[in-house]
Each structure stands twice: as structure tokens, then as C-alpha cells.
Design an enzyme around this catalytic site. Structure first.
Site, PDB file in Angstrom:
ATOM      1  N   GLU A 348       0.804  -1.230   0.000  1.00  0.00           N
ATOM      2  CA  GLU A 348       0.000   0.000   0.000  1.00  0.00           C
ATOM      3  C   GLU A 348       0.836   1.280   0.000  1.00  0.00           C
ATOM      4  O   GLU A 348       0.501   2.235   0.697  1.00  0.00           O
ATOM      5  CB  GLU A 348      -0.953  -0.015   1.212  1.00  0.00           C
ATOM      6  CG  GLU A 348      -1.932  -1.158   1.167  1.00  0.00           C
ATOM      7  CD  GLU A 348      -2.785  -1.275   2.423  1.00  0.00           C
ATOM      8  OE1 GLU A 348      -4.002  -1.451   2.273  1.00  0.00           O
ATOM      9  OE2 GLU A 348      -2.233  -1.195   3.543  1.00  0.00           O
TER      10      GLU A 348
HETATM   11  C1  ACM Z   1      -2.012  -5.456   4.112  1.00  0.00           C
HETATM   12  O1  ACM Z   1      -3.067  -5.944   4.579  1.00  0.00           O
HETATM   13  N1  ACM Z   1      -1.942  -4.179   3.840  1.00  0.00           N
HETATM   14  C2  ACM Z   1      -0.851  -6.277   3.869  1.00  0.00           C
END
Ligand code: ACM
Length: 532
Positions: A348
Site C-alpha cells: 500500500e
Molecule cells: C495489508 O493488509 N496491507 C498487507
């Protein structure tokens, strides 16, 4: 008629004298978790006497420690002294020669119990299986007056996957050393062998790094909701690592980067590319744009963050200072991490430019290799070039899983829809989130890592890991409620091949485990899918 009566009586006497010890359950019905590869139940059982001893072969110190672990779990409820290492013992632990493997054999006959393996880990797993063959009263911490009879038979067992992991997010809410150890104790019972600690995130930096002290003096000072946060000193981290190792669990430390780094950016402004200027601060804006030269000379730290949004932070991937920072962190972490993996995060990173992200992730993998370790990273890292031995942790994107395979690298399977322990069981669950799914117990059980993602098969997979994110989780009782019983379901998915797994059988076995948890006062979720 009278003759028949005598003949019948004689039969009964003969039958009971052949098998004087009747265990409460056979090996098949004892509730073994995870299910062993092969169980051959036999009639009768072995009754433990108060002179019970555990015999270890040779002078191997670690075998003695495993025997001591086993004895320490038998003593409280039985009241037996259970000496270890003696020449004669009704329980024998035998380290056999041959190629080391996690496989073990466990044999119980009228005359005794023997666990054998070519590895210490195998002897430890066999000991866990043996403890599950005891009547559930063995879980009591004080004396229970009863016959301790274990069912006869033979178990030959070995895991399907070499990596069977659980993750604790100690960044969103800090988790104390005592609570991490408690989690390790539970994991060990179900033959997990990796504990991944998510040590850093936007809300907190939880591991002491001596060369960058503000990471903890500033970066560890809060958590989600604004609590006081916390961190592990390196000594405390080493204590966790050693405690886990004593139960055959390897710690994988994660430094999540280049995103999920707000706590580091709050501690050291020079790591910040400058996207987190405080509101109203225009001191570095020239002709409507941030001037990075000015920022470099006058770094502006980010503000500490206590919310639960993701994807807004990034290290400055274009500054050498950042790589000096990353190298210092990796060097210090490697010095206190005996296991093979350093987890570099990589998820992310929504505000890192794609080419910058790839450059960063590749360079960080090289640093990890330079310090003698292998990288683990969330599946996004497969969008760059994976280094030999790097493992991608599949959580979300099947395309990234296939990119991993195409590069000849292995996957750790943690699909959020099945394996995330912070997902709510259903819409009424008091804790947790549901952005990936609601996950009832049967959802965490009924999937096969080897067929889950298109194009991925068993040979592409290193193992399975169950992450517990802690945006909504603040204490031991909450951890237990979200982890149990789902962690045990995922432990069986990781240990047993699909051909050995059955939801009907698991339902019965987890209900027996529930009774053990009742005795241990573990706050598990009483799933309506199970008759407890
Ligand atoms: C995640 O759940 N951002 C690895």
C-alpha cells in the site's frame, strides 16, 4: 444356560485382562489439531503411573529441554514428579539418525510411549501431539485425581508446508512482551513455526534502533486512538526471539516501507519527501510547488498519526540518507535476528511513484542479502524484480502472485478473505473490520492454499500465515477472541494436506479443544458452526 454364563464371564475377564486400561478416547477421537498425516488406532491404552519418567537418548541438551517442556506440562494436573533424562522412562524421546525432517512417529502400546524423529522440531511436535492425547483434565494447573490413560496406536506425521506462521501487528496497538509470549505458547500447541512481528507502521515504531534513537523516543510514543504506545528494547526483542525458539518458532521482524512509515517520518523529518507538511505551512512552497531543495535543508517531520487510514506516507526514495537509514535499521535488526527472513513490507505505498517504489524495493532486497538474510514482502513487491530467495506474501492481488511465480520465487499464502484474523466473524462481532470479508470459522478452514489463486500450485508455496492486524485490538482477551478458533483452522490448512482435511472432523475436534480452552481461560469465539 449356566455354561453359557460362565463362558461369557470368562470372555469378559479375558478381554479386560488383555486390555486393562481403557482410555476415554481412541487416538482417532482424541481431538488432535492439526490432524496428523496417519493415525492407526489400536485397542487399549497405556496408564501413566506416579513414577512416570521421560527417557532421553544420548546426552543431547536440546532433547532434554524438549523432555523438560513435556514434563512441565504433565506435572501440574497429574502431581507426578516426572524426572527427565533418566535411564528408564515410560515415555521415550529418541532422536534418530538420517536426513533431518520435521516428521515424527509416536507409538503408544500397553508397555509405554515413544516419540522419534530425525529433528528436534519433530520431537517437539510429537510431544504436542502426545499432550493432546491426554484427557483434557491435563490442562488444569492443579492436581486432578484420576487415571491418566493414553490410547494405544501409532501416529506418523509430517507437515505439508515448511512455513506455518502467525503475524501480530504490534504497531497499531502495542502488544506487551508478556502477551506476545502468551501468543507464542498458544501457537506452539498447534505446530506453528514462524511468528511475524509487524514492528512498524504509520502509528508507531516498536523496535529500538540504537543509531536512530528518535524512532522510539518519538515514533513509539503513541498508537491508534492516542494511547501511550510503547516499543521493545533490543534486549526485550532478543528475549522474545529466544522464548519463541525454545518452542521451535522463528521470529520474522517486519519493517514496513516505503509506505506505512509515518512514525519514522515523524521521528526524522529528513526521511520525508515533504508531502506531510503541517496545515498552513507554506515555507517550502515556491510558485505553487514544494521545493525539495529547501525541504532537504529544513526537514519537516510528519505529525504523529493515531487514525486507521492507510496509504498516505512514504519514505523519500530519492535520498541517499534514506538508504543509510534503511541499512542501519537492517544491520541492527540482523544482529538480533537469528532467523533467515527480514520482512520489508512494501504494501500500500500509494503515494510512492511506481518507478521510485520499484527502485526502493529492489535496493532494499539487495541490502537484506548483503547482510546475509532473505527478504519477505507483501505481494506488491513482485511488481519489481525479486531477488533470489525473496518470498512474496500473497494477501490481495493474484496478479502479483503470478508475477512471483514467473520470477521463480515462492509465495507465503495469507489471502485476506480467509487468513486475516482481524476480520469480523459476522456483522455483529464487537471487534475487527470487514473490508476484506466476514470470516466465519468454516471460511478460514475450507480453502486450499494449493488451489486458491489461479495458476499457483503447491510447489509455488512456502506456507501459510495468519495475520492479526490490531486497529481495533487492544489487549490479550481481544487477541484471543479474534485468533481462536480461527488460528487453529489455519494451522491445520498449513500442516495437513487437503486430502486429510474435513470440516466435519474439524468441527468435532475443535469442540474438544474448546473444553481445553475453557480450562485454560482462553477467550475464544464460540462459533455457532460448532457444537461446543
Ligand atoms: C495489508 O493488509 N496491507 C498487507
Amino acid at each position: 444356560m449356566k455354561n453359557l454364563y460362565w463362558a461369557f464371564s470368562l470372555l469378559i475377564v479375558l478381554a479386560t485382562s488383555c486390555n486393562p486400561n481403557r482410555p476415554k478416547q481412541s487416538m482417532d477421537d482424541a481431538g488432535l489439531l492439526p490432524i496428523p498425516l496417519k493415525i492407526e488406532s489400536e485397542a487399549g491404552g497405556f496408564k501413566l503411573e506416579s513414577n512416570l519418567a521421560i527417557q532421553t537418548t544420548g546426552t543431547d541438551q536440546i532433547v532434554n529441554e524438549i523432555a523438560e517442556y513435556l514434563a512441565s506440562n504433565i506435572r501440574p494436573a497429574t502431581g507426578f514428579i516426572v524426572p527427565v533424562g533418566s535411564n528408564e522412562g515410560a515415555i521415550v524421546l529418541e532422536l534418530t539418525s538420517g536426513e533431518e525432517s520435521e516428521a515424527y512417529d509416536l507409538v503408544i502400546t500397553d508397555s509405554g510411549i515413544k516419540i522419534s524423529s530425525t529433528s528436534h522440531a519433530g520431537l517437539f511436535y510429537g510431544s504436542q501431539t502426545l499432550l493432546q492425547l491426554f484427557p483434557i483434565e491435563i490442562e488444569n494447573n492443579s492436581l486432578v485425581e484420576m487415571d491418566w490413560i493414553l490410547p494405544n496406536g501409532k501416529i506418523s506425521d509430517q507437515p505439508e508446508f515448511p512455513y506455518r506462521g502467525a503475524m501480530l501487528d504490534v504497531a497499531r496497538h502495542f502488544i506487551s512482551v508478556a502477551d506476545v509470549k502468551h501468543y507464542i505458547d498458544q501457537m506452539a500447541k498447534f505446530k506453528f513455526n514462524y511468528l511475524h512481528l509487524h514492528l512498524t507502521d504509520d502509528q508507531g515504531w516498536r523496535i529500538e534502533i540504537k543509531s536512530w534513537p528518535q524512532l522510539t523516543t518519538i515514533g513509539a510514543s503513541t498508537e491508534v486512538g492516542g494511547g501511550k504506545g510503547g516499543f521493545y528494547t533490543q534486549e526485550e526483542y532478543k528475549e522474545i526471539v529466544a522464548y519463541a525458539a525454545s518452542q521451535f518458532i522463528t521470529v520474522v521482524p517486519e519493517i514496513d516501507m516505503p509506505g506505512h512509515t509515518n512514525a519514522a517520518l515523524a521521528a526524522y523529518g529528513e526521511l520525508n519527501p515533504g508531502v506531510n507538511l503541517p496545515d498552513g505551512d507554506n515555507s517550502t512552497v515556491v510558485e505553487g510547488k514544494i521545493d525539495f531543495d529547501i525541504l532537504d535543508k529544513n526537514p519537516v517531520p510528519a505529525e504523529l498519526y493515531t487514525g486507521i487510514e492507510v496509504g498516505f506516507s512514504t519514505l523519500a526514495t530519492n535520498k541517499e540518507k534514506t538508504y543509510q537509514f534503511v541499512e542501519d535499521v537492517i544491520r541492527e535488526l540482523v544482529e538480533i535476528t537469528p532467523g533467515p527472513y527480514i520482512h520489508i513490507g512494501g504494501d500500500e505505498s500509494h503515494v510512492t511513484e511506481k518507478p521510485d517504489y520499484i527502485y526502493f524495493v529492489e535496493r532494499v532486497q539487495d541490502l537484506v542479502l548483503q547482510y546475509g538474510k532473505l527478504s519477505l514482502g507483501w505481494d506488491e513487491i513482485a511488481t519489481g524484480k525479486l531477488r533470489p530467495g525473496t518470498v512474496a506474501q500473497f494477501w490481495d492481488n493474484e496478479g502479483n502472485a503470478r508475477l512471483t511465480k514467473e520470477q521463480g520465487n515462492k509465495l507465503l499464502m495469507s489471502p485476506a478473505k480467509r487468513a486475516y484474523l482481524d476480520m469480523q466473524y459476522d456483522s455483529t462481532t464487537r471487534l475487527g473490520l470487514h473490508w476484506a470479508a466476514y470470516i466465519e470459522l468454516d471460511d478460514s478452514y475450507n480453502w486450499d492454499p494449493a488451489t486458491y489463486a489461479d495458476g499457483i500450485n503447491k510447489f509455488d508455496i512456502l506456507g501459510v500465515e495468519a495475520p492479526l492486524w490490531t486497529e481495533t485490538i487492544t489487549n490479550r482477551s481481544d487477541i484471543e477472541y479474534m485468533a481462536f478458533p480461527r488460528l487453529v483452522a489455519l494451522g491445520e490448512v498449513a500442516w495437513a494436506p487437503a486430502s486429510r482435511r474435513s470440516w466435519e472432523s474439524f468441527q468435532k475436534r475443535i469442540a474438544i479443544q474448546g473444553k481445553r480452552w475453557d480450562i485454560n481461560q482462553i477467550n475464544y469465539y464460540k462459533s455457532p458452526k460448532v457444537t461446543w
